[in-house]
Design a protein around this motif. Structure first.
Motif, short mmCIF file in Angstrom:
data_model
loop_
_atom_site.label_atom_id
_atom_site.label_comp_id
_atom_site.label_asym_id
_atom_site.label_seq_id
_atom_site.Cartn_x
_atom_site.Cartn_y
_atom_site.Cartn_z
N ILE A 300 22.46 1.29 103.63
CA ILE A 300 22.38 0.32 102.54
C ILE A 300 21.10 0.54 101.72
O ILE A 300 21.11 0.53 100.48
CB ILE A 300 22.44 -1.11 103.10
CG1 ILE A 300 23.83 -1.39 103.71
CG2 ILE A 300 22.13 -2.15 102.02
CD1 ILE A 300 23.92 -2.69 104.48
N ILE A 304 20.77 1.63 97.78
CA ILE A 304 19.97 0.88 96.79
C ILE A 304 18.96 1.80 96.12
O ILE A 304 18.78 1.77 94.88
CB ILE A 304 19.28 -0.31 97.47
CG1 ILE A 304 20.34 -1.33 97.95
CG2 ILE A 304 18.31 -0.99 96.52
CD1 ILE A 304 19.76 -2.44 98.79
N GLU A 305 18.28 2.63 96.93
CA GLU A 305 17.29 3.54 96.36
C GLU A 305 17.95 4.57 95.46
O GLU A 305 17.34 5.08 94.52
CB GLU A 305 16.52 4.24 97.48
CG GLU A 305 15.60 3.30 98.23
CD GLU A 305 14.93 4.00 99.41
OE1 GLU A 305 15.37 5.13 99.77
OE2 GLU A 305 13.97 3.43 99.97
N ASN A 307 20.23 4.00 93.40
CA ASN A 307 20.77 3.29 92.24
C ASN A 307 22.30 3.16 92.30
O ASN A 307 23.02 3.40 91.33
CB ASN A 307 20.36 4.02 90.93
CG ASN A 307 18.88 3.94 90.66
OD1 ASN A 307 18.27 2.90 90.92
ND2 ASN A 307 18.30 5.03 90.17
N ASP A 308 22.78 2.83 93.48
CA ASP A 308 24.22 2.60 93.66
C ASP A 308 24.41 1.21 94.26
O ASP A 308 24.87 1.05 95.40
CB ASP A 308 24.83 3.68 94.55
CG ASP A 308 26.35 3.75 94.38
OD1 ASP A 308 26.90 2.83 93.73
OD2 ASP A 308 26.96 4.70 94.90
N PRO A 309 24.00 0.15 93.51
CA PRO A 309 24.02 -1.20 94.09
C PRO A 309 25.44 -1.70 94.41
O PRO A 309 25.61 -2.49 95.33
CB PRO A 309 23.37 -2.06 93.01
CG PRO A 309 23.62 -1.30 91.73
CD PRO A 309 23.56 0.16 92.10
N ASP A 310 26.46 -1.25 93.67
CA ASP A 310 27.82 -1.74 93.94
C ASP A 310 28.27 -1.33 95.34
O ASP A 310 28.83 -2.14 96.09
CB ASP A 310 28.80 -1.18 92.89
CG ASP A 310 28.54 -1.79 91.52
OD1 ASP A 310 27.93 -2.89 91.46
OD2 ASP A 310 28.95 -1.17 90.51
N ALA A 312 26.31 -0.60 97.76
CA ALA A 312 25.46 -1.31 98.71
C ALA A 312 25.99 -2.72 98.96
O ALA A 312 26.04 -3.20 100.09
CB ALA A 312 24.02 -1.36 98.20
N VAL A 313 26.40 -3.39 97.87
CA VAL A 313 26.96 -4.75 98.02
C VAL A 313 28.24 -4.71 98.85
O VAL A 313 28.45 -5.53 99.74
CB VAL A 313 27.24 -5.36 96.63
CG1 VAL A 313 28.06 -6.65 96.76
CG2 VAL A 313 25.93 -5.66 95.92
#
Length: 517
Positions: A300, A304-305, A307-310, A312-313
């Motif tokens: 996770i 996030i690092e 830049n793939d927050p979707d 990660a969520v």
């Protein structure tokens, strides 16, 4: 067995006592039923006769007089009278009257009523002749005065006589009903006196026999009662000594044997509970694999690092769903649909980590969704396929989960095309999974799943494993088709009757979810 030494079985005494009570009552009941049926049949016959006669007593004269009058004055004809709802064909009325009273003649028994029926039938014949005379005159000239005179002097008089005959018949039928009631009252009085005497005799015999039987039973029964009271308080060392050479003595021997068995069984349960507590502790320690949690959280962070927050969520949501289903509000039994969601959450998480080496496919028949399964049955198998099958393959692999109903049982398959096992390794693993999980070295998670299924559903259910080196592994779970009940219901009752009730003080077993080294 002491049963062979019984000289005066209690059963024979009770049968004799029951016969003394039942046989006289049976005779009285049979006689009473016979008398009441005869009275009821006679009463119903009279009431039926009176109903028929009374119907004509109320309607016949009025309908006949009015219809003939309308015919005479020309308001209707014999051809058109059927079309007038307010009039009746005189011949039809006479035919119906004759038919009904001929039937009454055949079933009426008292002499006076039959006499009036005979007079009535003769008057009906006379009335029919007079109606015929009027019918013949209707086609002649100047017949009006003649027919009016015949109405006054013949028809009205005959219908009056017929009505009187019917009333006399009803009167004598009423008298017959009164005589029948008097006879019934006499029989009831006689029967009451007879019953009172018989009841007195039966009561005396019953008191004597009951005293004899109770005297021989009450003392050893009291001893048995005292012993069972001690047993109910947990004193399984108590023993009953009864020397009466009857069934009570056999019962006492049975209580002693039962108490000994319970005492041994309680000791065994206590020992099993100690073993299960140790197994539970080990399961709790392994239920949440720290490596799996650490690796998931690291992934996770990496997403996030990167830049793939979707993603990660989605991974956080899958992890949340995974642990929510692990906990399941303390339930041991969940639906197959929930178990499917659990393994789907797990595989979604792992696919992010092992996207280059793993694919998965879940296809469980939706008809199975509302059936019961033990929590964490499939997830350990899926995890085993990943870490011991796919992970060691030098190419991309896949995990396939399927489920269907077959032969009234639910069959769930977890298959992978990983490295598989050699024949000897497969044989060793098969030997491990049939052992108690506390004695298992390798394959603890599989052994735990198999043991929980067999403990909860029966020895005919459980797990089978097939594997070929280089081709993959196939694990099949077979469980009964038990509809799922709401959590507030006892899984050992109702539709869950096939699921054994868990031992007192336990909330169910836990399973291993971690195979990762």
């Amino acid at each position: 067995m002491r049963l062979g030494q019984v000289k005066y079985p209690i059963k024979n005494k009770l049968i004799m006592l029951s016969a003394v009570v039942a046989v006289p009552f049976l005779i009285m009941v049979v006689y009473l039923i016979y008398a009441l049926r005869n009275y009821s049949a006679a009463y119903d016959t009279i009431v039926s006769n009176m109903t028929v006669a009374n119907n004509y007593n109320l309607n016949f004269k009025e309908e006949m007089d009015e219809s003939l009058y309308k015919l005479v004055v020309g308001a209707a004809t014999f051809e058109t009278i059927k079309d007038d709802d307010s009039l009746e064909d005189p011949y039809v009325l006479i035919g119906e009257l004759r038919e009904d009273f001929e039937k009454l003649m055949r079933i009426t028994t008292d002499g006076e009523s039959r006499t009036w029926l005979q007079i009535l039938l003769r008057n009906i014949d006379t009335l029919e002749d007079k109606v015929g005379d009027i019918s013949g005159n209707l086609g002649m000239e100047d017949s009006y005065d003649t027919n009016i005179e015949m109405l006054d002097n013949n028809i009205y008089i005959m219908t009056e006589l017929i009505q009187d005959n019917i009333q006399y018949y009803i009167y004598y039928q009423t008298q017959s009903m009164g005589h029948l009631t008097e006879q019934l009252n006499e029989r009831v009085n006689t029967f009451t006196v007879f019953c009172a005497i018989l009841l007195g005799v039966i009561l005396l015999i019953v008191v004597v026999l009951t005293a004899m039987i109770v005297t021989g039973i009450i003392r050893p029964i009291r001893e048995l009662s005292q012993a069972t009271e001690k047993i109910s308080r947990g004193d399984f060392s108590v023993r009953v000594q009864v020397e009466t050479n009857d069934e009570v003595a056999v019962l006492a021997d049975g209580v002693n044997i039962m108490t000994e068995s319970i005492e041994r069984f309680v000791r065994k349960i206590k020992e099993d509970e100690r073993k299960m507590r140790r197994a539970d502790l080990r399961l709790l320690q392994e239920q949440i694999n720290p490596h799996f949690l650490y690796n998931t959280l690291d992934t996770i962070v990496w997403l996030i690092e990167g830049n793939d927050p979707d993603k990660a969520v989605n991974m956080v949501m899958s992890l949340s769903e995974f642990f929510r289903l692990v906990l399941s509000k303390g339930r041991e039994y969940i639906t197959i649909q929930e178990e499917e969601m659990h393994i789907k959450s797990y595989l979604e998480i792992q696919q992010v980590r092992y996207r280059d080496i793993m694919d998965y496919d879940i296809h469980i028949d939706p008809e199975l969704y509302q059936y019961t399964i033990l929590k964490l049955t499939l997830q350990p198998l899926v995890e085993n396929s990943l870490y011991h099958g796919i992970k060691y393959k030098r190419a991309k692999g896949s995990i396939k989960v399927t489920g269907a109903m077959s032969g009234g049982k639910i069959r769930l398959l977890v298959e992978d095309d990983g490295v598989g096992m050699e024949a000897q390794e497969l044989a060793n693993l098969r030997g491990e999974i049939v052992k108690p999980c506390k004695d298992t070295g390798k394959g603890f998670g599989l052994a735990n799943v198999n043991e929980r299924i067999r403990m909860n559903f029966g020895a005919e259910y459980g797990m089978t494993i097939d594997s070929v080196r280089g081709q993959g592994t196939r694990v099949e779970i077979v469980i009964p088709a038990v509809p799922y009940e709401q959590p507030d219901q006892n899984p050992g009752q109702g539709d869950m009757a096939s699921v054994p009730e868990l031992p007192a003080g336990k909330t169910g077993q836990h399973t291993d979810t971690g195979f990762e080294e």
